[in-house]
Design a protein around this motif. Structure first.
Motif, PDB file in Angstrom:
ATOM      1  N   UNK A  40       0.976  -0.929   0.194  1.00  0.00           N
ATOM      2  CA  UNK A  40      -0.002   0.442  -0.242  1.00  0.00           C
ATOM      3  C   UNK A  40       0.928   1.039  -0.102  1.00  0.00           C
ATOM      4  N   UNK A  41       1.362   1.542   0.911  1.00  0.00           N
ATOM      5  CA  UNK A  41       2.902   2.392   1.172  1.00  0.00           C
ATOM      6  C   UNK A  41       3.420   2.941  -0.425  1.00  0.00           C
ATOM      7  N   UNK A  42       4.103   1.745  -0.887  1.00  0.00           N
ATOM      8  CA  UNK A  42       4.411   2.405  -2.617  1.00  0.00           C
ATOM      9  C   UNK A  42       3.651   2.220  -3.347  1.00  0.00           C
ATOM     10  N   UNK A  43       2.607   2.071  -3.811  1.00  0.00           N
ATOM     11  CA  UNK A  43       1.142   1.798  -4.339  1.00  0.00           C
ATOM     12  C   UNK A  43       0.892   3.812  -4.549  1.00  0.00           C
ATOM     13  N   UNK A  44       0.294   4.321  -3.154  1.00  0.00           N
ATOM     14  CA  UNK A  44      -0.294   5.223  -2.786  1.00  0.00           C
ATOM     15  C   UNK A  44       1.135   6.820  -3.120  1.00  0.00           C
ATOM     16  N   UNK A  45       2.572   6.760  -2.662  1.00  0.00           N
ATOM     17  CA  UNK A  45       3.059   7.060  -3.371  1.00  0.00           C
ATOM     18  C   UNK A  45       2.935   6.685  -4.395  1.00  0.00           C
ATOM     19  N   UNK A  46       2.878   5.449  -5.434  1.00  0.00           N
ATOM     20  CA  UNK A  46       3.868   6.122  -6.974  1.00  0.00           C
ATOM     21  C   UNK A  46       2.554   6.590  -7.268  1.00  0.00           C
ATOM     22  N   UNK A  47       1.398   7.063  -7.048  1.00  0.00           N
ATOM     23  CA  UNK A  47      -0.384   7.260  -6.994  1.00  0.00           C
ATOM     24  C   UNK A  47      -0.507   8.611  -6.949  1.00  0.00           C
ATOM     25  N   UNK A  48       0.315   8.937  -6.040  1.00  0.00           N
ATOM     26  CA  UNK A  48      -0.649  10.318  -5.463  1.00  0.00           C
ATOM     27  C   UNK A  48       1.208  10.851  -6.849  1.00  0.00           C
ATOM     28  N   UNK A  49       1.762  10.816  -7.108  1.00  0.00           N
ATOM     29  CA  UNK A  49       2.738  11.179  -7.670  1.00  0.00           C
ATOM     30  C   UNK A  49       2.301  11.120  -9.303  1.00  0.00           C
ATOM     31  N   UNK A  50       1.376  10.798  -9.519  1.00  0.00           N
ATOM     32  CA  UNK A  50       0.862  10.014 -10.832  1.00  0.00           C
ATOM     33  C   UNK A  50       1.999   9.853 -12.073  1.00  0.00           C
ATOM     34  N   UNK A  51       2.666   8.999 -11.666  1.00  0.00           N
ATOM     35  CA  UNK A  51       3.533   7.800 -12.283  1.00  0.00           C
ATOM     36  C   UNK A  51       2.402   6.591 -12.567  1.00  0.00           C
ATOM     37  N   UNK A  52       3.466   6.605 -13.736  1.00  0.00           N
ATOM     38  CA  UNK A  52       2.314   5.522 -14.591  1.00  0.00           C
ATOM     39  C   UNK A  52       3.107   4.233 -14.620  1.00  0.00           C
ATOM     40  N   UNK A  73       1.627  -3.194 -24.970  1.00  0.00           N
ATOM     41  CA  UNK A  73       1.490  -2.070 -24.677  1.00  0.00           C
ATOM     42  C   UNK A  73       1.164  -2.757 -22.524  1.00  0.00           C
ATOM     43  N   UNK A  74       1.613  -2.721 -21.732  1.00  0.00           N
ATOM     44  CA  UNK A  74       0.353  -3.082 -20.461  1.00  0.00           C
ATOM     45  C   UNK A  74       0.872  -3.332 -19.409  1.00  0.00           C
ATOM     46  N   UNK A  75      -0.579  -2.867 -17.877  1.00  0.00           N
ATOM     47  CA  UNK A  75       0.323  -2.286 -16.716  1.00  0.00           C
ATOM     48  C   UNK A  75       1.110  -4.431 -15.917  1.00  0.00           C
ATOM     49  N   UNK A  76       2.294  -3.580 -16.566  1.00  0.00           N
ATOM     50  CA  UNK A  76       2.636  -5.064 -16.237  1.00  0.00           C
ATOM     51  C   UNK A  76       3.408  -5.482 -14.681  1.00  0.00           C
ATOM     52  N   UNK A 120      -3.167   5.201 -14.452  1.00  0.00           N
ATOM     53  CA  UNK A 120      -1.901   5.030 -13.811  1.00  0.00           C
ATOM     54  C   UNK A 120      -1.339   3.056 -13.608  1.00  0.00           C
ATOM     55  N   UNK A 121      -2.490   2.398 -13.425  1.00  0.00           N
ATOM     56  CA  UNK A 121      -1.741   0.919 -13.401  1.00  0.00           C
ATOM     57  C   UNK A 121      -2.053   0.213 -14.590  1.00  0.00           C
ATOM     58  N   UNK A 122      -3.018   0.479 -16.266  1.00  0.00           N
ATOM     59  CA  UNK A 122      -4.175   0.323 -16.566  1.00  0.00           C
ATOM     60  C   UNK A 122      -5.215   0.325 -16.438  1.00  0.00           C
ATOM     61  N   UNK A 123      -5.466  -1.066 -16.966  1.00  0.00           N
ATOM     62  CA  UNK A 123      -7.391  -1.864 -16.670  1.00  0.00           C
ATOM     63  C   UNK A 123      -6.525  -3.370 -16.407  1.00  0.00           C
ATOM     64  N   UNK A 124      -6.921  -3.756 -14.566  1.00  0.00           N
ATOM     65  CA  UNK A 124      -6.322  -4.803 -14.338  1.00  0.00           C
ATOM     66  C   UNK A 124      -7.501  -5.747 -14.780  1.00  0.00           C
TER      67      UNK A 124
END
Length: 418
Positions: free
Chosen positions: A20-32, A52-55, A342-346
Motif C-alpha cells: 500500500x505504501x509504495x502504491x499510494x506514493x506512486x499514485x499521488x505522484x502520478x507515476x505510470x 503495452x500493458x500495466x505489468x 496509472x495502472x491500466x485496466x486490471x
C-alpha cells in the motif's frame, strides 16, 4: 437497525507498487506503471496491434507468499494471496483468535488461472500426451482457486465465494462483503480482486476486439488516458487488491484502526449489449443513484468519484454523461480521478484497487491525479478531473465499476464518524 460496516485493512499488488505504501506514493505522484511487453515467449509482439500493458515486473512468489503456495497456484491467485496477507497484517487481524466460521473470503476475478491454462493447453496440443497435463490443472485454473487459497492460508472458514462479472467483479465482491456482514453471515470478510491475464491468447482476444490502445506503443506511459480527446482504448493491467471489511461492532471490540465506512452498494444490468454501454448514460446514473440510496447518502454529500474510466471512446463519455444526469449542477464540483490511468485496466482486480485508492483518499484527504488528461474531450469534460493531485475533505465517495455483459456496480464509502 442496519449494521454499520467499516474497512480496517488494505493490501495491494500493482504495476506502480507492491504494498500500500509504495502504491499510494506512486499514485499521488502520478507515476505510470504502463510499459512495453517484451515478448510472449516463444514468439514476439510483431503480430499484436497493442504492445503495452500495466505489468508487475518485480513480483517474487517466494518473497511475498512463500514457495509452499507459489508453486501450487496461478499468478492471479499469487497476487490475491499476497494482497490479502498484507491487508490482514495491516488490520492487525489475528484470525486464530477469531471464531473461524465468522470470517469469510469473497474474491472478484474476471479471467482466473489463464497463465497455467494457456500453457497447459498449448503443451497438450503440441505433445499430444494427455497424461502429461499438470495434475493440479483443474483446481488451479478454476475461478475460485484464489478464494480457496486465501481461505486455506488464513484459516478463514466462513462464506467462501467468487464473483466473476468481468471488469466489475471485485466491486461486486466488496458489495457482497457488505451484504454478508449486514445479513449476519460473518463478522469479517476478506474482500479481494485479482487478475493476471497478460497472456498470449487473452491479449490477442482483446486486440481482435479492438478494445486496446495501439496509438502509443512507442510511448507506453502516455497510452492510458481516460476522458482525454486522444484516448483510443484501454491498456490491460494485472494485479490484486484486498480490503478487510468488518462490522463496526467487531472492529470496536478489537480496537481496530478504521480507514473508512463502507455504506452502500448497487448491482444492476443494462440488459443491452455484451460490450457497449447504453450511450444515454441513464443506466449508469441509475446504478449510482441506487447505491447512494442504499447508503442513505444524498448526491449533495458526494465529494469524490473514483471513476470506472477505462480510456475507451464510448465508455468514458457515457460515464461522464451519467455523472451529469445524477449530480446536475454539482457535477463539476465533485473531484474525479481514474486509477486506470496509472495502472491500466486490471480487469477483475480493478474495483478492489480503485476501492483502495478511494479509501486512502478519504483517510488522507488527498486524491491522486488522472494521468494523461492533456486535452479534455468535450464529450466528457468534468470540472473535477485533474492532472495534478487534489486536496479535498471527502464526506462520501462513489466507486464505479462496469463490466462486459451489461453489468454495473457502484459502491459508496464514507468518512468514518464514531
Amino acid at each position: 437497525m442496519t449494521a454499520r460496516v467499516v474497512i480496517t485493512g488494505l493490501g495491494v499488488v500493482s504495476p506502480i507498487g507492491i504494498g500500500v505504501s509504495a502504491f499510494w506514493k506512486a499514485a499521488l505522484s502520478g507515476r505510470s506503471g504502463i510499459s512495453a511487453i517484451d515478448s510472449f515467449d516463444p514468439f514476439p509482439m510483431d503480430g499484436y496491434r497493442s504492445k503495452i500493458a500495466g505489468q508487475i515486473r518485480d513480483f517474487s512468489p517466494e518473497l511475498h507468499i512463500g514457495s509452499q503456495h507459489g508453486d501450487r497456484v496461478d499468478r492471479y491467485a499469487q497476487f490475491a494471496l499476497a494482497a490479502s496477507r498484507e491487508a490482514i497484517a495491516d488490520a492487525s487481524l489475528r484470525i486464530e483468535q477469531e471464531a473461524p466460521h465468522r470470517v469469510g473470503v469473497i474474491v472478484g476475478a474476471g479471467m482466473g488461472g489463464m497463465v497455467m491454462g494457456e500453457r497447459e493447453i498449448t503443451q497438450l496440443y503440441q505433445s499430444q500426451k494427455p497424461h502429461r497435463v499438470h495434475p493440479n490443472f483443474i483446481p488451479v485454473i478454476t475461478l475460485n482457486s484464489a478464494s480457496g487459497i486465501v481461505a486455506m492460508a488464513s484459516g478463514a472458514k466462513g462464506p467462501n465465494l467468487t464473483i466473476s462479472t468481468a471488469c466489475s467483479s471485485s466491486a461486486h465482491a466488496l458489495g457482497q462483503a457488505l451484504q454478508c456482514i449486514r445479513t449476519g453471515q460473518a463478522d469479517v470478510v476478506i474482500a479481494v480482486g485479482a487478475d493476471a491475464s497478460i497472456t498470449p491468447l487473452v491479449f490477442a482476444g482483446f486486440c481482435s476486439l479492438r478494445a486496446l490502445s495501439s496509438k502509443f506503443n512507442d510511448q507506453p506511459e502516455r497510452a492510458s488516458r481516460p476522458f482525454d480527446l486522444a484516448r483510443d482504448g484501454f491498456v490491460m493491467g494485472e494485479g490484486a487488491g484486498a480490503l478487510i471489511v468488518e462490522s463496526l461492532a467487531h472492529a470496536k471490540k478489537r480496537k481496530a484502526r478504521i480507514y473508512a465506512e463502507l455504506s452502500g452498494y448497487a448491482a444492476t444490468s443494462e440488459a443491452y449489449h455484451m460490450v457497449i454501454p447504453r450511450e444515454d448514460g441513464e443506466e449508469v446514473a441509475t446504478t449510482m443513484k441506487l447505491a447512494l440510496k442504499a447508503a442513505d447518502v444524498s448526491p449533495s454529500e458526494v465529494d469524490y468519484i473514483n471513476a470506472h474510466a477505462t480510456s475507451t471512446s464510448i465508455g468514458d463519455a457515457v460515464e461522464a454523461k451519467a455523472i451529469r444526469i445524477l449530480f446536475k449542477n454539482r457535477a463539476d464540483k465533485i473531484a474525479i480521478s481514474a486509477t486506470k490511468s496509472l495502472v491500466g485496466h486490471t480487469l477483475g482486480a480493478a474495483g478492489a484497487i480503485g476501492a483502495i485508492a478511494t479509501t486512502l483518499a478519504i483517510q488522507s484527504g488527498h486524491i491522486h491525479p488522472t494521468a494523461n488528461y492533456d486535452d479534455p474531450d468535450p464529450a466528457c469534460r468534468l470540472g473535477g478531473i485533474s492532472r495534478s493531485p487534489q486536496e479535498r475533505k471527502i464526506r462520501a465517495a462513489l466507486l464505479n465499476a462496469f463490466g462486459f455483459g451489461s453489468n454495473n456496480a457502484a459502491v459508496v464509502l464514507k468518512q468514518f464518524k464514531a
